[in-house]
Design an enzyme around this catalytic site. Structure first.
Site, PDB file in Angstrom:
ATOM      1  N   TYR A 442       0.727  -3.172  -0.051  1.00  0.00           N
ATOM      2  CA  TYR A 442      -0.261  -2.530   0.822  1.00  0.00           C
ATOM      3  C   TYR A 442      -1.236  -1.670   0.035  1.00  0.00           C
ATOM      4  O   TYR A 442      -1.001  -1.311  -1.104  1.00  0.00           O
ATOM      5  CB  TYR A 442       0.365  -1.780   1.993  1.00  0.00           C
ATOM      6  CG  TYR A 442       1.414  -0.721   1.784  1.00  0.00           C
ATOM      7  CD1 TYR A 442       1.586  -0.024   0.602  1.00  0.00           C
ATOM      8  CD2 TYR A 442       2.255  -0.386   2.863  1.00  0.00           C
ATOM      9  CE1 TYR A 442       2.532   0.955   0.478  1.00  0.00           C
ATOM     10  CE2 TYR A 442       3.214   0.597   2.747  1.00  0.00           C
ATOM     11  CZ  TYR A 442       3.346   1.273   1.554  1.00  0.00           C
ATOM     12  OH  TYR A 442       4.290   2.262   1.444  1.00  0.00           O
ATOM     13  N   GLU A 443      -2.380  -1.396   0.690  1.00  0.00           N
ATOM     14  CA  GLU A 443      -3.537  -0.757   0.044  1.00  0.00           C
ATOM     15  C   GLU A 443      -4.083  -1.589  -1.120  1.00  0.00           C
ATOM     16  O   GLU A 443      -4.623  -1.052  -2.087  1.00  0.00           O
ATOM     17  CB  GLU A 443      -3.194   0.665  -0.432  1.00  0.00           C
ATOM     18  CG  GLU A 443      -2.806   1.613   0.679  1.00  0.00           C
ATOM     19  CD  GLU A 443      -3.834   1.701   1.794  1.00  0.00           C
ATOM     20  OE1 GLU A 443      -5.023   1.476   1.532  1.00  0.00           O
ATOM     21  OE2 GLU A 443      -3.438   1.969   2.942  1.00  0.00           O
ATOM     22  N   GLY A 444      -3.925  -2.899  -1.018  1.00  0.00           N
ATOM     23  CA  GLY A 444      -4.440  -3.793  -2.052  1.00  0.00           C
ATOM     24  C   GLY A 444      -3.347  -4.233  -2.999  1.00  0.00           C
ATOM     25  O   GLY A 444      -2.732  -3.412  -3.679  1.00  0.00           O
TER      26      GLY A 444
END
Length: 597
Positions: A442-444
């Protein structure tokens, strides 16, 4: 029994005061209230809260998870989670680094990092709830109108409301240009928001009376692709422009995701059915506003990997000192016992030292990133702010990707030290390994961080941040060129810095002829960068320890760990360098159909 956690206050203070010079930095930036006494009080209270309130709930959250009521769309968090949040708010942690004018305490961003690390180590799933509120706070601070800040920011800072980031949709993740959520203007200046978002952390819960969703959506006349995305504030409960909370908005949780880990974190499908929302920032400029949230969130997720690594290491060290198995290869070390503790065996030490080197070095790397946020926002000199911004942009994907991937590595090493006892639930090690896996996603994802570093921060921005970091390395090496006690670190660090520069130029030259060279080199370039950055911080740590008032044992421990890092982990750069040099050919030659069914 589960795993246990004790905040590593000694090493946190060392990173803050001795290596990074936090006291001097805060004084220079005008944070008059951020004295050492205040910072130490924050550390002590944060340790007490995380050790006694959050850590005991970690196993409960994993076992119980969140529960979803299909009839009402309500979500109930695990036993004790809501009460822990109430204590968190009562102490004032929710506004620690937020501006005083909005109800915060106005502390530097760096001052909040140790608290963040402790929360993540103590209870990662619980920590996701306030994490998203911090991201919403940053977006509102930088892009919100005055009335939006009064109506939404104050309750979030005070902890009465929480926030979310609503980006991902069922058909699009990283490629936000594909998103379909619509925003239809209303006569009163607000908008009807319609669409479905998935993977929304803290999208629904029982902590607070209202949840403020920051939602990416398209206006009717929006250009196609990522240039046509706007950002909207969509509260769970309607909020007037004067801040008064009204009836339920047309926002509903449609389901909870069933996940590998972080069971205590509510990961929701959120449906917007003509929900009232307000535009934040300029039309079609939503990605710029959202990246304000994402960049700080990416640093924060890096700290999640660090926190889990440290907790895993603590438990593995304790177990390795107690667990008796076989005799040392060089003869019995504890002849009065039936066998030696496994910490005497070289391979166990390899795993423990790997974790120790990545945790302690990674702590300084992550904290340095947070200090750059403070410099970029508060330095009096425009040149200092600009330089900090460039270095922060360069280091953010490194911190996010490396600390989380090392988190996976360290939790698995720690589990391995337990043998079969690590695989079963009794000791809590398998939970740490499962929880760590999400941090790389998550968050890239790690791949996205690599592309951001190689494609945007190096190629598009001409490696401005890299040049700043290389200048830091050169300055340090020159300052200690005649220091015999650091000679074993200075020479290899100089060599790696030169190679880093050369590799960057090689990829840039090849990319002129073939754009795939950027993507082919990105992953290895990111980790090459991470290992060299950590070498710098380990050399700095040894120098700082030698110059400090720390005990002789502490200083020796830093030097011994640095030696291990330079001897055993920094050579990983050779593999990454060779992979970068091999180019895109071996990766791109095979037709897709030959991969198999």
């Amino acid at each position: 029994m589960g795993s246990s956690y004790r905040a590593p206050l000694e090493d946190m203070r060392f990173a803050l005061y001795d290596v990074l010079g936090a006291e001097q930095l805060f004084a220079k930036l005008g944070f008059d209230d951020a004295s050492r006494d205040v910072l130490d009080a924050i550390l002590q209270e944060a340790a007490r809260f995380t050790e006694t309130v959050l850590a005991p709930l970690n196993e409960i959250g994993d076992r119980e998870g969140c529960t979803f009521d299909k009839a009402t769309g309500d979500v109930r968090t695990p036993r004790g989670f809501r009460e822990a949040y109430e204590k968190f708010v009562d102490v004032g942690w929710s506004g620690l680094v937020s501006p005083v004018e909005f109800g915060g305490q106005g502390m530097p961003h760096l001052a909040g990092l140790p608290l963040k690390e402790m929360i993540d180590a103590a209870n990662l799933a619980w920590g996701n709830f306030p994490l998203l509120s911090h991201g919403a706070t940053e977006a509102l601070l930088h892009h919100g109108e005055a009335w939006q800040q009064d109506a939404f920011l104050k309750p979030i800072v005070e902890g009465r409301w929480t926030g979310t980031m609503c980006l991902t949709e069922p058909h699009c993740g990283t490629d936000l240009g594909l998103l379909k959520t619509r925003a239809q203007p209303r006569e009163d200046g607000s908008f009807d928001i319609t669409g479905t978002k998935i993977f929304i952390t803290a999208g629904e819960h029982d902590f607070t009376e209202n949840i403020v969703h920051l939602v990416l959506a398209r206006l009717p006349d929006a250009p196609a692709g990522s240039k046509g995305i706007s950002l909207f504030i969509v509260p769970k409960m309607r909020v007037d422009r004067d801040g008064a909370m009204g009836e339920r908005n047309a926002v509903r949780c449609g389901a909870l995701e069933h996940k590998m880990g972080i069971h205590g974190s509510a990961t929701c499908v959120i449906n917007f059915d003509g929900a009232q929302g307000y535009l934040i920032g300029a039309p079609n400029k939503g990605l710029m506003a959202m990246f304000t949230m994402m960049n700080t969130a990416r640093l924060a997720v890096g700290l999640q990997g660090l926190g889990l690594s440290d907790r895993a290491l603590q438990n593995a060290v304790r177990y390795s000192r107690d667990r008796l198995q076989m005799r040392s290869l060089t003869g019995a070390k504890f002849p009065d016992k039936p066998a030696d503790p496994i910490i005497v065996h070289p391979d166990v030490r390899r795993m423990l030292l790997t974790c120790k080197a990545l945790v302690e070095g990674g702590r300084v790397l992550g904290y340095h990133g947070a200090s750059l946020v403070d410099v970029a926002h508060h330095a009096k000199d425009a040149g200092d702010r600009q330089q900090a911004e460039a270095l922060l942009g360069f280091l953010t994907p490194i911190v996010k990707a490396c600390l989380t991937e090392w988190g996976v590595e360290c939790t698995y090493h720690a589990l391995q030290c337990f043998g079969g006892h690590g695989y079963i639930a009794e000791h809590g090690m398998e939970q740490l390994a499962r929880d760590a896996r999400i941090t790389t996603l998550y968050e890239g994802t790690t791949g996205i961080q690599a592309l951001d570093l190689m494609g945007r921060k190096v190629m598009q921005q001409q490696a401005v941040g890299l040049q700043v970091f290389l200048g830091m390395i050169e300055e340090f090496c020159n300052a200690h060129a005649n220091d015999e006690s650091l000679a074993e670190f200075i020479a290899p660090l100089r060599a790696k810095a030169a190679e880093w520069q050369a590799l960057t130029m090689q990829v840039g030259q090849r990319a002129v002829a073939d754009a795939d060279e950027v993507g082919a080199a990105a992953y290895d370039y990111l980790f090459y960068s991470g290992y060299v950055a950590l070498a710098y911080w380990w050399a700095r740590s040894v120098a700082a320890a030698d110059a400090s008032s720390q005990s002789a044992a502490f200083k020796a421990g830093k030097r011994e760990t640095a030696r291990f890092y330079f001897a055993r982990l920094l050579p990983r750069t050779a593999m990454h360098a060779q992979a970068i040099a091999s180019g895109a050919g071996a990766l791109m030659a095979m037709p897709a159909e030959r991969f198999g069914d």
